[in-house]
Write an enzyme that holds these catalytic residues in place. Structure first.
Site: not given
Ligand SMILES: O=C(CO)[C@H](O)[C@H](O)COP(=O)(O)O
Length: 236
Positions: A33, A88, A86, A99, A108
């Site tokens: 992400g 979310a 990570d 996620k 993930e």
């Molecule tokens: O789960 C995810 C990808 O599968 C990402 O962690 C989630 O979409 C958050 O992304 P971002 O930091 O761009 O808001």
């Protein structure tokens, strides 16, 4: 607005790395992400970076690891990870997560489940307290392609509104994950923090479901970058 969000992503990611990455950590999980871009950048700035092995959660994550000059490992080589970071799509009051907005949810979850410590980084829009409140696209669910109609039917019986994620405009037909599967986004409305685990078990038990984008009892700490430049942290 866009600038504020970007700043808060960077703030949360840098703080999470600075406060949690310790000299004795060797194996680090790097999520997917736009927020994790700053995690990889900060880990890459570490004076110890030569001794780290970083485990990706998908294709984009692998590129981030390589681009930041970090050593790449695989989940097969490293079933035990010291710490994972990570992003979310949404975070509730118990630190349960949605996620999979980037379709990387299986790897993930594999990396998060292998990690002794799992830290979530996000901007202030994600921290709503209730899953399904701000993230209205539904719970991402990875399914084996030949099972998608059966799983969709059963998700409807569970009270959800399933929708196979489209690859348009880049690809005609469904999104295909890094594992060759489809994603069903299933809207269950707002999910109370008390009922998240039960819903997750019900979805997970359907034949054809590889993994769900509901992460319950996995995150130990969240770092939220606020719009005023401060950071809020919460521990499970
Ligand atoms: O789960 C995810 C990808 O599968 C990402 O962690 C989630 O979409 C958050 O992304 P971002 O930091 O761009 O808001």
């Amino acid at each position: 607005m866009a600038d504020l969000v970007e700043k808060s992503k960077k703030l949360s990611a840098f703080a999470a790395v600075d406060e949690n990455l310790k000299p004795d950590h060797k194996v680090i999980g790097i999520g997917s992400g736009s927020t994790v871009v700053y995690v990889a950048e900060r880990v890459g700035q570490s004076t110890n970076k030569e001794k780290f092995v970083c485990i990706p959660t998908g294709f984009q994550s692998k590129q981030l690891i390589i681009d930041n000059g970090l050593h790449l490992g695989s989940p097969e080589q490293y079933p035990e990870i010291d710490i994972a970071f990570d992003g979310a799509d949404e975070i509730d009051s118990n630190l349960s997560l949605i996620k999979g907005g980037g379709a990387c949810l299986f790897q993930e979850k594999l990396v998060a489940a292998s990690a002794k410590q799992f830290i979530v980084v996000a901007d202030y829009r994600k921290d709503t307290g209730i899953l399904g409140k701000g993230w209205r696209k539904g719970i991402p669910i990875e399914v084996v392609p030949m099972a998608y109609t059966k799983v969709s039917l059963e998700l409807s019986k569970l009270g959800g509104k399933p929708n196979v994620r489209s690859g348009l405009p880049g690809k005609a037909g469904p999104v295909v994950t890094d594992n060759g599967n489809f994603i069903i986004d299933c809207d269950f409305g707002e999910i109370s923090p008390e009922s998240v685990a039960d819903l997750n078990s019900k979805i997970k038990s359907l034949v054809g479901v590889v993994e769900t984008g509901i992460f319950v009892g996995m995150a130990q700490k969240s770092y939220i970058g606020n719009s005023d430049g401060t950071i809020s942290t919460k521990s499970a």
